[in-house]
Design an enzyme around this catalytic site. Structure first.
Site, short mmCIF file in Angstrom:
data_model
loop_
_atom_site.label_atom_id
_atom_site.label_comp_id
_atom_site.label_asym_id
_atom_site.label_seq_id
_atom_site.Cartn_x
_atom_site.Cartn_y
_atom_site.Cartn_z
N CYS A 1 -72.03 -21.52 12.96
CA CYS A 1 -71.57 -20.26 12.38
C CYS A 1 -70.19 -20.46 11.71
O CYS A 1 -70.11 -21.12 10.69
CB CYS A 1 -71.55 -19.17 13.44
SG CYS A 1 -71.44 -17.49 12.78
N HIS B 1 -77.09 -19.78 16.34
CA HIS B 1 -76.30 -20.21 17.50
C HIS B 1 -77.17 -20.88 18.57
O HIS B 1 -77.75 -20.19 19.42
CB HIS B 1 -75.61 -19.00 18.13
CG HIS B 1 -74.48 -18.44 17.34
ND1 HIS B 1 -73.17 -18.71 17.63
CD2 HIS B 1 -74.46 -17.62 16.26
CE1 HIS B 1 -72.38 -18.08 16.78
NE2 HIS B 1 -73.15 -17.41 15.92
N GLU C 1 -76.06 -22.52 21.13
CA GLU C 1 -75.40 -22.35 22.42
C GLU C 1 -75.71 -20.98 23.03
O GLU C 1 -75.40 -20.73 24.22
CB GLU C 1 -73.88 -22.53 22.27
CG GLU C 1 -73.10 -21.35 21.75
CD GLU C 1 -73.27 -21.05 20.28
OE1 GLU C 1 -72.72 -20.02 19.82
OE2 GLU C 1 -73.95 -21.84 19.58
#
Length: 274
Positions: free
Chosen positions: A106, A235, A237
């Site tokens: 991002c 994302h 994560e």
């Protein structure tokens, strides 16, 4: 074989995904994971040279007041490490020259693009050839998307991945190449790692909301020619466990989230190559 993999996650000035990214590195098997404030790098308290895996997480660094990650890119390019004549950018180039890994997610992806680290044709880092700009929807997008990986990509982070489902959270995620030649080279060299797609994971998708930002050719992530530098807007994560999935109470899902494999591939590669 390397005995201890050391990972750094940079934080500071508005970053807000550092804890999730550090957790992903630990789950992936990294022996040491440090969340490092950018001021610690600029003061010389921490050194990039001491690590193998650099993580640039998402967030609104400097409030994105000059555009996504632009102020932070200028900081890295021009500010010198205290007590030395070396810019932080110089140590970053040395890190890359040693074949170490960088993952930008991002805002971290936006930073890599603004620094010219991606796509980094012919190792020409420092020259920006693509940008990430405002979503076509004209608003912040917070939704989950389907991603089609390129099996021929040199990206070391995506080995063994088929279709991937991850969340996006951004207002400036539309990838735009500088010209048609840049776009052609990205495809010819298989540097387009992920494309937004439909539920079948077969064809790139240009329609909203499957392509949440209107990105050219549905591009969601790219790598450099070595595959060791990788940036993406979704994302990984944020999907490390089944309970991160938006439908975890309604579907039977593997306990491990799909995003974790991206980090595990990185740690496995480092342990094997260094």
């Amino acid at each position: 074989m390397l005995q201890r993999v050391r990972s750094m996650v940079i934080t500071g000035n508005g970053t807000n995904c550092e804890w999730e990214m550090a957790h992903a590195c630990r789950l992936a098997g990294s022996d040491e994971v440090d969340i490092v404030h950018i001021s610690e790098l600029l003061s010389g308290e921490k050194r990039l040279d001491d690590y193998h895996f650099l993580n640039l997480p998402g967030g609104f660094v400097d409030g994105d007041d000059l555009g996504s990650a632009k102020a932070n890119a200028n900081r890295l390019l021009h500010v010198r490490v205290r007590g030395t004549e070396e810019r932080l950018y110089d140590s970053l180039l040395r890190f890359i020259g040693e074949g170490k890994l960088i993952l930008g997610v991002c805002n971290g992806f936006q930073l890599m693009v603004k620094l010219g680290l991606l796509p980094g044709f012919d190792g020409g880092y420092g020259t920006q050839t693509v940008t990430l700009t405002y979503n076509d929807s004209g608003k912040f997008e917070d939704r989950w998307v389907y991603l089609k990986p390129d099996a021929a990509s040199p990206c070391v982070f995506t080995l063994g991945l088929d279709g991937v489902y991850l969340p996006v959270r951004h207002g400036e995620g539309k990838l735009v190449p500088g010209d048609k030649a840049v776009l052609k080279r990205l495809h010819d060299q298989n540097q387009v790692v992920f494309q937004y797609c439909d539920e079948s994971f077969q064809e790139p998708e240009m329609t909203y909301p499957r392509n949440p930002n209107g990105s050219t050719d549905a591009i969601a992530g790219i790598c450099n020619e070595t595959g060791r530098l990788f940036g993406l807007m979704p994302h990984p994560e944020a999907y490390l466990h089944a309970t991160n999935h938006p439908r975890w109470t309604r579907e039977t899902l593997p306990e491990e989230g799909q995003g974790l494999q991206i980090f595990r591939n990185a740690v496995t590669f480092i342990r094997r190559e260094f």
